[in-house]
Design an enzyme around this catalytic site. Structure first.
Site, PDB file in Angstrom:
ATOM      1  N   LYS A   1       0.659  -1.237   0.042  1.00 45.57           N
ATOM      2  CA  LYS A   1       0.012   0.049   0.139  1.00 45.57           C
ATOM      3  C   LYS A   1       0.878   1.123   0.060  1.00 45.57           C
ATOM      4  O   LYS A   1       1.636   1.304   0.900  1.00 45.57           O
ATOM      5  CB  LYS A   1      -1.020   0.175   1.126  1.00 45.57           C
ATOM      6  CG  LYS A   1      -1.773   1.361   1.489  1.00 45.57           C
ATOM      7  CD  LYS A   1      -2.882   0.957   2.252  1.00 45.57           C
ATOM      8  CE  LYS A   1      -3.877   2.260   2.422  1.00 45.57           C
ATOM      9  NZ  LYS A   1      -4.820   2.393   3.324  1.00 45.57           N
TER      10      LYS A   1
ATOM     11  N   ASP B   1     -13.270   4.985   9.762  1.00 42.47           N
ATOM     12  CA  ASP B   1     -13.667   4.651   8.373  1.00 42.47           C
ATOM     13  C   ASP B   1     -14.308   3.405   7.964  1.00 42.47           C
ATOM     14  O   ASP B   1     -13.747   2.573   7.105  1.00 42.47           O
ATOM     15  CB  ASP B   1     -12.577   5.004   7.384  1.00 42.47           C
ATOM     16  CG  ASP B   1     -12.694   5.431   5.978  1.00 42.47           C
ATOM     17  OD1 ASP B   1     -14.016   5.597   5.661  1.00 42.47           O
ATOM     18  OD2 ASP B   1     -11.858   5.405   5.153  1.00 42.47           O
TER      19      ASP B   1
HETATM   20  P1  ADP Z   1      -7.641   3.610   0.711  1.00 44.04           P
HETATM   21  O1  ADP Z   1      -7.020   4.230   1.669  1.00 44.04           O
HETATM   22  O2  ADP Z   1      -7.147   4.015  -0.707  1.00 44.04           O
HETATM   23  O3  ADP Z   1      -9.164   3.132   0.732  1.00 44.04           O
HETATM   24  P2  ADP Z   1      -7.552   0.667   1.378  1.00 44.04           P
HETATM   25  O4  ADP Z   1      -6.508   0.269   2.318  1.00 44.04           O
HETATM   26  O5  ADP Z   1      -8.848   0.838   1.556  1.00 44.04           O
HETATM   27  O6  ADP Z   1      -6.903   2.057   0.906  1.00 44.04           O
HETATM   28  O7  ADP Z   1      -7.300  -0.376   0.005  1.00 44.04           O
HETATM   29  C1  ADP Z   1      -8.136   0.063  -1.180  1.00 44.04           C
HETATM   30  C2  ADP Z   1      -8.476  -1.203  -1.683  1.00 44.04           C
HETATM   31  O8  ADP Z   1      -7.391  -2.287  -1.995  1.00 44.04           O
HETATM   32  C3  ADP Z   1      -9.491  -2.026  -0.809  1.00 44.04           C
HETATM   33  O9  ADP Z   1     -10.868  -1.694  -0.964  1.00 44.04           O
HETATM   34  C4  ADP Z   1      -9.394  -3.569  -1.300  1.00 44.04           C
HETATM   35  O10 ADP Z   1     -10.137  -3.836  -2.456  1.00 44.04           O
HETATM   36  C5  ADP Z   1      -7.902  -3.541  -1.625  1.00 44.04           C
HETATM   37  N1  ADP Z   1      -6.954  -3.966  -0.682  1.00 44.04           N
HETATM   38  C6  ADP Z   1      -6.216  -3.167   0.156  1.00 44.04           C
HETATM   39  N2  ADP Z   1      -5.619  -3.956   1.167  1.00 44.04           N
HETATM   40  C7  ADP Z   1      -5.817  -5.122   0.825  1.00 44.04           C
HETATM   41  C8  ADP Z   1      -5.263  -6.414   1.269  1.00 44.04           C
HETATM   42  N3  ADP Z   1      -4.412  -6.656   2.130  1.00 44.04           N
HETATM   43  N4  ADP Z   1      -5.692  -7.591   0.561  1.00 44.04           N
HETATM   44  C9  ADP Z   1      -6.546  -7.465  -0.312  1.00 44.04           C
HETATM   45  N5  ADP Z   1      -6.934  -6.471  -1.017  1.00 44.04           N
HETATM   46  C10 ADP Z   1      -6.823  -5.288  -0.377  1.00 44.04           C
HETATM   47 MG    MG Z   2     -10.293   2.140   1.894  1.00 43.84          MG
END
Ligand code: ADP
Ligand code: MG
Length: 394
Positions: free
Chosen positions: A123, A228
């Site tokens: 991320k 959130d």
């Molecule tokens: P943001 O801060 O942009 O909302 P997120 O951490 O919510 O970021 O991640 C965005 C999207 O990426 C999530 O809605 C999910 O679909 C995917 N995602 C994030 N982390 C994971 C993970 N550990 N495993 C699988 N999918 C993930």
């Molecule tokens: Mg998110």
């Protein structure tokens, strides 16, 4: 902006040294003077450094900035990405970079793998980035903000998210396993599932509802509020372990302490998001839901543990202040692009019209990657290439 790993394969050790020197210089300089880069890099022969600088600028890892007093360079997001991934690669937490699975206003989500082929999630926090539209509307934007602040803010976000995820993981909460972090990036386990938003029916909504509400209460009892908590940040497991273990919660940078002045409001908002989703999407309504005054009773203090682990009260304050300022200025700036769909729980869930045209991030650079600080105008933008499907980093 997307992660671009193309340069990773051909940059030399000296290029890397010069990139690192630019990062070090940017701790004290918004624009790092070329002479300082040369000095920190400590390479023999000025011409060599010059070549490295032009290689790095060509690869968009640094960008030249013309200043009234001196010429210099700043690290770009691409350069910052590169440094983080290189660190992961050296620590053997990342070996290859795969597909991007999400891109939001404030993060990019990419699948990576380690040497053993274990797939994980990278991320990349991208705070403080601005869209063309907000710049057009607010010409003072660049003038008012320090160019280094995006680096600092994004780093704080990653640090915060990693610290919270670690505390939660170690206390048995259903969250991804935090694996590593560097600068504005974190590595966590890949959750085999899908965002709850994609659910259109469920065989036992009341069981899922109850365990989500229990999560909110248990989190509060441990001293934290997610802030959130919604259908985008709850991943439904493809293969549920049990009735109580069918989801994993992600996305923690907004998390606050139970002692936060707005704790009650945030708690209610998290609860309401889930209630609203269940009513709208699953046709499930329950009069049974947690109430802050009645249910949020502290039994543990993960908020304090996290502070002790290095994300200090001061950092929390700085981060919250910066986030609210940045959101006030840029709120209307970018809407989430759809790959891993995005959200705002406070908004209506209806399909949004999509922003025509100006979605692209402002990079403030012209074709040669030169920013004219005296002018402060948007001179042009540059497209980033699609990331390759799989690129070995080493
Ligand atoms: P943001 O801060 O942009 O909302 P997120 O951490 O919510 O970021 O991640 C965005 C999207 O990426 C999530 O809605 C999910 O679909 C995917 N995602 C994030 N982390 C994971 C993970 N550990 N495993 C699988 N999918 C993930
Ligand atoms: Mg998110």
């Amino acid at each position: 902006m997307k992660l671009n790993t193309a340069a990773m394969r051909y940059l030399s050790n000296d290029d890397f040294r010069v990139l690192t020197a630019t990062e070090m210089g940017s701790k004290n300089h918004e624009i790092v003077p070329t002479t300082l880069i040369v000095q920190i890099a400590g390479l023999r022969g000025g011409a060599g450094v010059g070549n490295c600088i032009s290689e790095l600028a060509k690869a968009n890892l640094i960008a030249r900035v013309k200043n009234a007093k001196y010429d210099g360079y700043r690290l770009t997001y691409g350069g910052y990405d590169y440094l983080a991934i290189k660190a992961f690669s050296n620590r053997r937490t990342v070996y290859s970079v795969g597909n991007q699975i999400g891109v939001g206003k404030e993060s990019d989500i990419v699948v990576v793998a380690n040497e053993k082929g274990r797939k994980c999630v990278l991320k990349i926090h991208r705070l403080g980035r601005i869209s063309f539209r907000s710049v057009k509307n607010n010409r003072d934007y660049l003038r008012n903000r320090q160019s280094a602040s995006w680096m600092y803010l994004s780093r704080l976000a990653a640090q915060k998210e990693f610290a919270f995820m670690k505390a939660l993981y170690e206390n048995g909460f259903p969250v991804p396993e935090p694996i590593d972090y560097s600068r504005h990036c974190i590595i966590m386990s890949l959750i085999p599932g899908f965002p709850m938003r994609q659910l259109s029916s469920h065989e036992d909504p009341s069981a899922l509802y109850s365990s989500l509400m229990s999560f909110i209460v248990r989190l509060a009892n441990h001293g934290l509020i997610h802030c959130d908590f919604n259908e985008f940040n709850v991943m439904i497991l493809d293969e549920p372990k049990s009735e109580d273990e069918q989801f994993v919660v992600i996305d923690f940078p907004q998390c606050v302490s139970l002692d936060h002045v707005d704790a009650e409001r945030y708690f209610k908002r998290d609860v309401d998001c889930i209630r609203r989703f269940f009513e709208k999407k699953l046709g499930y309504v329950s009069e049974d839901y947690p109430i802050f005054q009645r249910d949020a009773k502290r039994v543990a203090s993960l908020d304090i543990d996290v502070q002790a682990s290095g994300f200090s009260k001061k950092m929390v304050k700085e981060f919250e202040k910066a986030i609210s300022e940045s959101r006030e200025k840029g709120e209307d700036a970018t809407d989430h692009e759809e790959i891993g769909e995005e959200h705002n729980c406070d908004e209506e869930d209806e399909e949004e019209g999509g922003e025509e045209g100006d979605e692209e991030d402002y990079k403030g650079e012209n074709e040669e990657g030169i920013i004219d600080r005296d002018d402060d105008r948007r001179l042009g933008t540059r497209d980033y290439e699609e990331p390759p499907v799989t690129t070995a980093v080493q």
